[in-house]
Design a protein around this motif. Structure first.
Motif, mmCIF file in Angstrom:
data_model
loop_
_atom_site.group_PDB
_atom_site.id
_atom_site.type_symbol
_atom_site.label_atom_id
_atom_site.label_comp_id
_atom_site.label_asym_id
_atom_site.label_seq_id
_atom_site.Cartn_x
_atom_site.Cartn_y
_atom_site.Cartn_z
ATOM 1 N N GLN A 124 13.752 100.337 59.876
ATOM 2 C CA GLN A 124 13.261 101.003 58.669
ATOM 3 C C GLN A 124 12.449 102.243 59.032
ATOM 4 N N ARG A 125 11.614 102.128 60.085
ATOM 5 C CA ARG A 125 10.810 103.287 60.516
ATOM 6 C C ARG A 125 11.712 104.446 60.941
ATOM 7 N N LEU A 126 12.743 104.147 61.736
ATOM 8 C CA LEU A 126 13.633 105.203 62.198
ATOM 9 C C LEU A 126 14.376 105.848 61.026
ATOM 10 N N ALA A 127 14.741 105.027 60.021
ATOM 11 C CA ALA A 127 15.401 105.589 58.837
ATOM 12 C C ALA A 127 14.476 106.546 58.103
ATOM 13 N N LEU A 128 13.170 106.165 57.983
ATOM 14 C CA LEU A 128 12.199 107.039 57.322
ATOM 15 C C LEU A 128 11.977 108.326 58.113
ATOM 16 N N VAL A 129 11.839 108.189 59.452
ATOM 17 C CA VAL A 129 11.622 109.368 60.291
ATOM 18 C C VAL A 129 12.813 110.319 60.184
ATOM 19 N N SER A 130 14.027 109.764 60.099
ATOM 20 C CA SER A 130 15.220 110.599 59.961
ATOM 21 C C SER A 130 15.166 111.407 58.676
ATOM 22 N N LYS A 131 14.727 110.766 57.558
ATOM 23 C CA LYS A 131 14.616 111.479 56.289
ATOM 24 C C LYS A 131 13.569 112.580 56.365
ATOM 25 N N MET A 132 12.412 112.246 56.974
ATOM 26 C CA MET A 132 11.289 113.193 57.004
ATOM 27 C C MET A 132 11.602 114.416 57.867
ATOM 28 N N LYS A 143 6.878 117.999 48.194
ATOM 29 C CA LYS A 143 5.668 117.701 48.959
ATOM 30 C C LYS A 143 5.223 116.265 48.737
ATOM 31 N N ALA A 144 5.264 115.830 47.472
ATOM 32 C CA ALA A 144 4.842 114.466 47.148
ATOM 33 C C ALA A 144 5.739 113.441 47.840
ATOM 34 N N ASN A 145 7.073 113.698 47.861
ATOM 35 C CA ASN A 145 7.988 112.782 48.536
ATOM 36 C C ASN A 145 7.717 112.734 50.026
ATOM 37 N N GLN A 146 7.442 113.910 50.612
ATOM 38 C CA GLN A 146 7.122 113.966 52.037
ATOM 39 C C GLN A 146 5.879 113.140 52.346
ATOM 40 N N GLN A 147 4.848 113.311 51.532
ATOM 41 C CA GLN A 147 3.602 112.581 51.765
ATOM 42 C C GLN A 147 3.784 111.084 51.529
ATOM 43 N N ARG A 148 4.627 110.750 50.526
ATOM 44 C CA ARG A 148 4.886 109.321 50.272
ATOM 45 C C ARG A 148 5.574 108.680 51.470
ATOM 46 N N MET A 149 6.551 109.394 52.043
ATOM 47 C CA MET A 149 7.256 108.840 53.192
ATOM 48 C C MET A 149 6.331 108.704 54.394
ATOM 49 N N GLU A 150 5.385 109.650 54.553
ATOM 50 C CA GLU A 150 4.416 109.534 55.643
ATOM 51 C C GLU A 150 3.559 108.292 55.482
ATOM 52 N N LEU A 151 3.128 108.039 54.252
ATOM 53 C CA LEU A 151 2.325 106.838 54.007
ATOM 54 C C LEU A 151 3.137 105.570 54.248
ATOM 55 N N GLU A 152 4.419 105.577 53.809
ATOM 56 C CA GLU A 152 5.252 104.399 54.027
ATOM 57 C C GLU A 152 5.441 104.142 55.509
ATOM 58 N N GLN A 153 5.554 105.223 56.291
ATOM 59 C CA GLN A 153 5.709 105.045 57.723
ATOM 60 C C GLN A 153 4.469 104.398 58.324
ATOM 61 N N LYS A 154 3.277 104.844 57.888
ATOM 62 C CA LYS A 154 2.042 104.249 58.395
ATOM 63 C C LYS A 154 1.941 102.779 57.998
ATOM 64 N N GLN A 155 2.393 102.443 56.768
ATOM 65 C CA GLN A 155 2.337 101.057 56.327
ATOM 66 C C GLN A 155 3.266 100.182 57.156
ATOM 67 N N LEU A 156 4.475 100.693 57.453
ATOM 68 C CA LEU A 156 5.393 99.931 58.288
ATOM 69 C C LEU A 156 4.815 99.722 59.687
ATOM 70 N N LEU A 157 4.187 100.767 60.229
ATOM 71 C CA LEU A 157 3.563 100.655 61.547
ATOM 72 C C LEU A 157 2.457 99.618 61.534
ATOM 73 N N ALA A 158 1.704 99.569 60.441
ATOM 74 C CA ALA A 158 0.638 98.569 60.315
ATOM 75 C C ALA A 158 1.218 97.165 60.244
ATOM 76 N N GLN A 159 2.463 96.996 59.709
ATOM 77 C CA GLN A 159 3.091 95.689 59.667
ATOM 78 C C GLN A 159 3.564 95.256 61.051
ATOM 79 N N ILE A 160 4.022 96.221 61.855
ATOM 80 C CA ILE A 160 4.511 95.867 63.179
ATOM 81 C C ILE A 160 3.382 95.320 64.041
ATOM 82 N N ASN A 161 2.185 95.890 63.955
ATOM 83 C CA ASN A 161 1.071 95.474 64.804
ATOM 84 C C ASN A 161 0.712 93.995 64.641
ATOM 85 N N PRO A 162 0.537 93.463 63.404
ATOM 86 C CA PRO A 162 0.261 92.031 63.257
ATOM 87 C C PRO A 162 1.386 91.160 63.818
#
Length: 642
Positions: free
Chosen positions: A602-610, A424-443
């Motif tokens: 990187q986002r697609l790699a994370l989504v594939s894992k999740m 569960k912790a790994n799943q939640q960590r990957m979700e947070l990493e995905q949001k952080q990557l998305l926040a990097q794409i916007n700027p």
């Protein structure tokens, strides 16, 4: 609708208030007897706290704490648990979910120890509400199901009505709108039978909002006017401003702007009478948007400015971002470009602050969820240990063998629970990493767009700067809306790409043509993709493939199809090709490195894992018969999600 979260707070608070009201007049035959005068004082104290929870939650919290303290001194267990329910409700209303969950769990423990089914049911229900509020819907569902199980052994129609309402709202938040409506209708019917018309009004307005989200405006109007007729016979008017605002939005959706303004005005007057600043901001900003669409910029400026001042005072940053965008649009249409640029810059700063807060909130919610699971694991272990002790007292002759067997069983259970917790912790960590990557794409995207605006300003091209600024404001709002969700419908992704391509086509002075097509077997309303996943590939094709094209007109094609149970997206251009683009970049000594494509990979790699899905990217460098580059094709494969 921007007011959904406010309405959810009202509904949650209503449910808790009803819970406490029921507790105050419930049977206390199973509790230890105490002096009647003391219990009446505690009841009066908690009732006053419940009545002030709408207008002064801080005062209500203090009354709850005082009632709990007195109840514990006189061993009045019923009052202590009811006070803890009120305390938890106020913590939730004041934005402290961890404290709210702690209070509700303490109330649950008292109810279980003293065999009070009513309070046990209410504690489970409010725990469901609390986890619903922080977005842990599966945990919330578990607690609601325990409520329904308890109600089977201890039937209580009033409890059941409230549980239908809570479960219906949970299904709404899980985007199961159809089943949400069914449970809300059950709640309305049962509340009508019980003459609990406050609950009926809440259910009616929530049903209407579901139909509004689904685009079924006739049904939405039907339920909203039922809610209004009912409110005329009630003394409790707290839900009325939300009903007015929702009516205004319905009329706005069908193009009846005057009617929309009429109901927004009524919602504004009611929110002021209740001294609800968040509601006041909501109605003011809605009115400003209607006037913008009616091209009445002076009126739009008046209401948006009023909303801006209040939102800034109460630090409502989500509303502030939308209002700053609206004011930028207003000043741009009034040809006051300096003010338009100032408010757009303010919107960027507010947006950055929102992303930062969302990351911190996400971490805090993870802590609450982890603590909850850790406590539940400890409770399970304690329950097993208690069972072992009872066996020891009853069966001394088999103590050794029983203890060894129980120890092995506990060890296996502990290992399984630990493994599950880590997953569960790994799943939640990957979700947070995905949001952080998305926040990097916007700027990254914003940086490119601001450069384009700067070029128009330097060239003193006010007409194109004006149009570009308007399109950019719209695109920014879509970017923020899409960034909030991990996945969005393909329809929303296509709408976003259409706006982006129109935006870039104007910037590059129609240097290229483009097309967006879908096969008939692609249901764009049902298929979901990771949000903003295709735009970086389209941007790359334009800026590195078509921009440097000199001998022919640029063409860009984006096509969606379904193959072998996967969604296929092809981004095809007739540009100079990737090899030639790299040569040009090297010759010009360009030091800037584009991060959009790499972040997307990187986002697609994370989504594939999740999701344990096969997300792939293929690049085809097209060449003619003479082996000269004639463009690039990017093929992205998504597992089908609906």
């Amino acid at each position: 609708m921007r007011g959904n979260s406010l309405k959810h707070v009202l509904s949650s608070s209503y449910r808790v208030a009803l819970s406490i009201l029921l507790c105050m007049y419930a049977s206390e035959s199973r509790c230890q007897p105490v002096e009647k005068e003391d219990t009446m004082y505690v009841k009066a104290l908690l009732t006053d706290g419940r009545d002030s929870m709408w207008t002064n939650p801080g005062q209500a919290l203090q009354m709850a704490i005082k009632g709990i303290s007195i109840s514990r001194k006189i061993n009045y267990q019923f009052g202590a648990a009811a006070g803890l329910l009120l305390e938890g409700a106020m913590h939730a209303r004041l934005g402290k979910p961890a404290d709210a969950i702690g209070a509700f769990k303490e109330a649950l423990e008292i109810a279980q120890q003293n065999n009070i089914p009513l309070l046990e049911t209410k504690a489970y229900e409010n725990l469901g509400n609390a986890f619903d509020d922080i977005g842990d819907y599966e945990q919330a569902k578990t607690y609601y199901e325990k409520c329904f199980e308890l109600n089977k052994t201890n039937p209580d129609s009033a409890n059941l009505a409230n549980m239908y309402l809570s479960f219906g709202l949970l299904l709404n938040h899980m985007k199961d709108l159809g089943n949400g409506i069914k449970y809300l209708q059950k709640a309305a019917d049962l509340c009508t039978t019980l003459h609990q018309y406050d609950g009926v009004q809440i259910a009616y307005s929530d049903i209407a909002e579901n139909y509004l989200i689904m685009g079924q405006y006739t049904e939405a109007f039907t339920w909203l006017f039922r809610s209004l007729r009912l409110s005329d016979s009630l003394r409790q008017k707290d839900n009325l401003p939300y009903t007015y605002s929702t009516l205004g939005t319905c009329y706005d959706k069908i193009g009846r702007k005057d009617s929309a303004l009429f109901y927004y005005h009524k919602g504004l007057d009611m929110s002021r009478s209740l001294d609800d600043k968040h509601l006041e901001v909501t109605n003011l900003s809605y009115m400003g948007e209607v006037y913008i669409n009616m091209d009445k910029q002076d009126s739009a400026e008046k209401y948006c400015k009023a909303a801006f001042l209040i939102a800034r005072d109460i630090s409502d940053k989500t509303a502030l971002f939308n209002i700053e965008n609206d004011l930028s649009s207003v000043y741009q249409k009034k040809q006051n470009y300096k003010s338009a640029y100032e408010y757009l810059s303010m919107a960027f700063k507010t947006r950055d602050s929102l992303f930062s807060e969302n990351k911190e909130k996400g971490m805090a919610e993870l802590v609450v969820r982890y603590d909850n699971r850790e406590l539940e694991d400890k409770n399970k272990l304690l329950l097993k240990e208690s069972t072992l002790q009872n066996l020891h007292l009853r069966q001394k002759n088999i103590f050794i063998y029983g203890a060894i067997g129980a120890f092995i069983a506990l060890l296996v259970i502990a290992l399984l629970l630990l493994r599950q917790s880590k997953l569960k912790a790994n799943q939640q960590r990957m979700e947070l990493e995905q949001k952080q990557l998305l926040a990097q794409i916007n700027p990254h995207f914003i940086f490119n767009c601001l450069n384009s605006i700067q070029q128009f300003v330097v060239q003193n091209d006010t007409i194109n700067a004006n149009k570009y600024l308007a399109d950019f404001a719209l695109l920014m709002r879509q970017t923020l809306d899409n960034s909030k969700d991990g996945v969005i419908s393909l329809k929303r992704e296509i709408e976003y790409l259409e706006n982006y391509l129109s935006f870039e086509s104007m910037r590059f002075e129609d240097k290229f043509t483009y097309s967006l097509t879908c096969n008939d077997d692609v249901n764009i309303n049902m298929v979901e993709v990771p949000s903003m996943i295709i735009q970086p590939f389209v941007e790359n094709a334009i800026r590195h493939g078509l921009f440097n094209l000199k001998d022919r007109e640029g063409r860009l094609s984006i096509h969606f199809s379904v193959k072998d149970g996967c969604l296929i997206c092809e981004v095809d251009d007739n540009g100079i090709g990737m090899e030639e683009s790299r040569k040009i970049k090297a010759q010009r000594l360009i030091k800037y490195q584009s991060h959009g494509m790499e972040l997307t990979r990187q986002r697609l790699a994370l989504v594939s894992k999740m999701n344990s899905g096969d997300y792939t990217i293929s690049v085809i460098n097209k060449k003619d018969a003479n082996q000269q580059p004639v463009g690039t094709t990017i093929i992205i494969k998504f597992p089908m999600h609906t």
